[in-house]
Enzyme design. Sequence first.
Site, mmCIF file in Angstrom:
data_model
loop_
_atom_site.group_PDB
_atom_site.id
_atom_site.type_symbol
_atom_site.label_atom_id
_atom_site.label_comp_id
_atom_site.label_asym_id
_atom_site.label_seq_id
_atom_site.Cartn_x
_atom_site.Cartn_y
_atom_site.Cartn_z
ATOM 1 N N LYS A 44 0.886 -1.173 0.000
ATOM 2 C CA LYS A 44 0.000 0.000 0.000
ATOM 3 C C LYS A 44 0.917 1.214 0.000
ATOM 4 O O LYS A 44 2.000 1.202 0.600
ATOM 5 C CB LYS A 44 -0.881 0.018 1.257
ATOM 6 C CG LYS A 44 -1.658 1.308 1.492
ATOM 7 C CD LYS A 44 -2.719 1.559 0.418
ATOM 8 C CE LYS A 44 -3.442 2.902 0.639
ATOM 9 N NZ LYS A 44 -4.418 3.185 -0.446
ATOM 10 N N CYS A 130 -2.055 11.743 -6.529
ATOM 11 C CA CYS A 130 -2.414 12.143 -5.183
ATOM 12 C C CYS A 130 -2.743 13.636 -5.147
ATOM 13 O O CYS A 130 -2.467 14.355 -6.108
ATOM 14 C CB CYS A 130 -1.324 11.743 -4.215
ATOM 15 S SG CYS A 130 -0.045 12.895 -4.158
HETATM 16 C C1 LIG Z 1 -6.638 8.895 -4.065
HETATM 17 C C2 LIG Z 1 -5.525 9.246 -3.108
HETATM 18 C C3 LIG Z 1 -6.017 9.127 -1.669
HETATM 19 C C4 LIG Z 1 -5.141 10.688 -3.352
HETATM 20 C C5 LIG Z 1 -4.283 8.368 -3.368
HETATM 21 C C6 LIG Z 1 -4.408 6.924 -2.890
HETATM 22 C C7 LIG Z 1 -5.376 6.126 -3.719
HETATM 23 C C8 LIG Z 1 -6.569 5.656 -3.215
HETATM 24 C C9 LIG Z 1 -7.002 5.908 -1.816
HETATM 25 O O1 LIG Z 1 -6.219 5.557 -0.865
HETATM 26 O O2 LIG Z 1 -8.114 6.437 -1.681
HETATM 27 N N1 LIG Z 1 -7.445 4.944 -4.001
HETATM 28 C C10 LIG Z 1 -7.169 4.683 -5.312
HETATM 29 O O3 LIG Z 1 -7.964 4.044 -6.044
HETATM 30 N N2 LIG Z 1 -5.978 5.109 -5.833
HETATM 31 C C11 LIG Z 1 -5.083 5.836 -5.092
HETATM 32 O O4 LIG Z 1 -4.008 6.207 -5.633
#
Ligand SMILES: CC(C)(C)CCc1c(C(=O)O)[nH]c(=O)[nH]c1=O
Length: 312
Positions: A44, A130
């Site tokens: 992660k 991000c």
């Molecule tokens: C969306 C962000 C929280 C800015 C980055 C982490 C992330 C997330 C998340 O942790 O919400 N979900 C996704 O599908 N892709 C991602 O890259």
Amino acid sequence: TSLASSIQNFHFDNVLMNASGVHCMTTQELDELYASPAGSFVTKSGTPNARVGNPEPRYHQLELGSINSMGLPNNGIDYYLDYALDFQAKHPDHPIFLSVSGMSPSDYTLLAEKIQASDFNGLTEFNLSCPNVPGKPQIAYDFDTTEQILTDLFKIFTKPAGVKLPPFFDLAQFDQMAALLNRFPLTFINSINSLGNGLMIDPATDTALIRPKGGFGGIGGAYAKPIALANVRAFRQRLRDDIAIIGTGGVTTGRDVYDLILCGADMVQLGTVLQVEGVACFDRLNHELEAVMAEKGYTTLDDFRGKLQTIQ
Ligand SMILES: CC(C)(C)CCc1c(C(=O)O)[nH]c(=O)[nH]c1=O
């Protein structure tokens, strides 16, 4: 038949691995990925400090995929770096990926310094999907910010590195992003991250399915397949040959894996299908891929990688 694949001088028994965020939050989940038939795995995205993430419900499975707004819950970069260092000492012939994400552009240099100073010898995936400053698009959609981050990062980072990219939808954006990426010593790119800011509704209550962001969240699964294929193909056509491509998005069958490789993918990451099915998907998808290859008379991935035909 061989399902083996390589990125630079890293060799994998097969192309399949998890997508960051799925089945990779804890050491137990990561150990389960190692014990599975997956060719590799990624953590992660670690941030400088551990994060709780968004209030639930923040993930929902849909008929044709998933929606999520997890909010980067993770145990912090040190947790995943410690795991990676311990893992590589035990399994030197099983290269893995460390994903990291900043909460702001300056975080990336901090994360890069920490990994550069360590003995990590795997591959580092910098998540560029991000948040930026409010009012600006996410980092990877802001070419100036992306250029600044990569410039600062590669001043200090000499280990194998790649970037996780959101989907692009405009040919001029493919041109612009590929031209930018070609200026840096990248080992790989990973395309695509979830389709940003979808919305799905609970039919019984007329309510958005997830709590964060008024129900807006990243879309994965079958919905993402045509966008993932186009992004992998477009970047393969534009990037330096020495930049490998990890294809992510839309895989539910071995034919979907085959199609990403046909578009140029060197490794294939699984998100929604792994979340839904668990680690059993690796064996199923490897066997289904072998069946498609056998049907076509192929014995290695190089026989068909990047060989999508177009109508003349
Ligand atoms: C969306 C962000 C929280 C800015 C980055 C982490 C992330 C997330 C998340 O942790 O919400 N979900 C996704 O599908 N892709 C991602 O890259």
